[in-house]
Design a protein around this motif. Structure first.
Motif, short mmCIF file in Angstrom:
data_model
loop_
_atom_site.label_atom_id
_atom_site.label_comp_id
_atom_site.label_asym_id
_atom_site.label_seq_id
_atom_site.Cartn_x
_atom_site.Cartn_y
_atom_site.Cartn_z
N HIS A 96 51.58 0.85 -11.01
CA HIS A 96 52.71 0.50 -10.15
C HIS A 96 52.19 -0.23 -8.91
N LEU A 97 52.75 -1.39 -8.65
CA LEU A 97 52.31 -2.20 -7.51
C LEU A 97 53.32 -2.14 -6.38
N ALA A 98 54.59 -2.26 -6.70
CA ALA A 98 55.66 -2.21 -5.70
C ALA A 98 56.96 -1.90 -6.43
N GLY A 99 57.93 -1.36 -5.70
CA GLY A 99 59.19 -1.02 -6.34
C GLY A 99 60.33 -0.94 -5.34
N ALA A 100 61.55 -1.02 -5.87
CA ALA A 100 62.77 -0.90 -5.06
C ALA A 100 63.86 -0.35 -5.97
N ARG A 112 58.83 -7.14 -2.75
CA ARG A 112 57.69 -7.86 -2.18
C ARG A 112 56.40 -7.28 -2.75
N PHE A 113 55.50 -8.14 -3.22
CA PHE A 113 54.25 -7.66 -3.81
C PHE A 113 53.23 -8.81 -3.81
N ILE A 122 57.05 -7.56 -14.25
CA ILE A 122 58.15 -7.21 -13.36
C ILE A 122 59.26 -6.66 -14.26
N VAL A 123 59.61 -5.39 -14.06
CA VAL A 123 60.51 -4.67 -14.97
C VAL A 123 61.75 -4.19 -14.21
N VAL A 124 62.91 -4.41 -14.84
CA VAL A 124 64.19 -3.97 -14.28
C VAL A 124 64.73 -2.84 -15.15
N TYR A 226 54.24 -4.29 -11.79
CA TYR A 226 53.07 -3.57 -12.30
C TYR A 226 51.94 -4.57 -12.49
N ASP A 227 50.73 -4.11 -12.22
CA ASP A 227 49.57 -4.99 -12.36
C ASP A 227 48.42 -4.21 -12.98
#
Length: 238
Positions: A96-100, A112-113, A122-124, A226-227
């Motif tokens: 996990h790199l960033a989330g909202a 933002r990442f 990038i997953v929705v 995710y990275d």
């Protein structure tokens, strides 16, 4: 004067009893009026012992119940929230790199990442299956359909373009309910008027207008980047 004499006087027409009868009656009366001699009894512990046993059983039962109530096993691990409420910490081997997240649909949020590898994803995640999402960054946009299992935004494919990696990105996402009046497919509204009242999601302005017309709707959703896991730092040999 005793009661026998009084009785004889009260009933004058009845012949008085004989002296022998009176003597026997007086003897029986004396015997009844004499204080009865209480027999000696031996104390015994039958009832107290039984009461003690019963009390011990009650106390033991209370102790056992108290132990059962007070002693508990290890607390179960809290269940992870659904992905549409909080994006998972990993995705197909990526970190996990960033989330909202948003609690309602027909809303938008910015993510933002800074990606470090072309494996960026990038997953929705959408609570309502068949929800419609749209994503935009600068002059690039991508859309699709999402559900609880997640859907990929093709904007991550730009990681293969020169200069996309190693810098900050801010991508804005919109999610709409499945029945939102959205024209499906690029160029669906060409020529003009071909959409028949539907919205062609090709720009942030159109997405904002659709969100304002619908108002917030039920359906939580989240988005995450995710990275690849960061390589462990190697200390130089001393």
């Amino acid at each position: 004067m005793d009661e026998f004499t009084l009785l004889a006087r009260a009933v004058p027409d009845v012949p008085p009893p004989s002296a022998e009868t009176v003597a026997r009656a007086r003897e029986r009366l004396a015997t009844r009026q004499a204080p009865a001699r209480r027999p000696r009894t031996r104390r015994h512990w039958g009832w107290p012992v039984g009461a003690a046993v019963a009390t011990a059983v009650v106390v033991t039962t209370v102790v056992i119940v108290s132990n059962l109530v007070g002693v508990s096993g290890p607390a179960p691990s809290p269940a992870a929230p659904p992905a549409f409420e909080q994006a998972p910490r990993a995705y197909k081997g990526l970190d996990h790199l960033a989330g909202a997240r948003m609690p309602r649909s027909a809303t938008k949020v910015s993510l933002r990442f800074r990606p470090s590898s072309v494996k960026i994803a990038i997953v929705v995640y959408c609570q309502t299956p068949g929800s419609i999402f749209y994503s935009n960054e600068g002059g690039s946009s991508a859309g699709g359909v999402c559900g609880p299992d997640g859907a990929l935004s093709m904007l991550a494919d730009k990681a293969h373009e020169p200069g996309w990696l190693g810098r900050d990105h801010t991508i804005t996402f919109w999610v709409f309910p499945p029945d939102a009046p959205v024209a499906r497919g690029r160029g669906a509204c060409v020529p003009e008027g071909a959409c028949e009242g539907k919205y062609d999601l090709t720009s942030p302005k159109t997405a904002d207008r659709l969100a304002a017309d619908l108002g917030e709707r039920p359906g939580a959703w989240s988005v995450a980047a995710y990275d690849a896991p960061a390589a462990p730092a190697i200390s130089p040999a001393g």
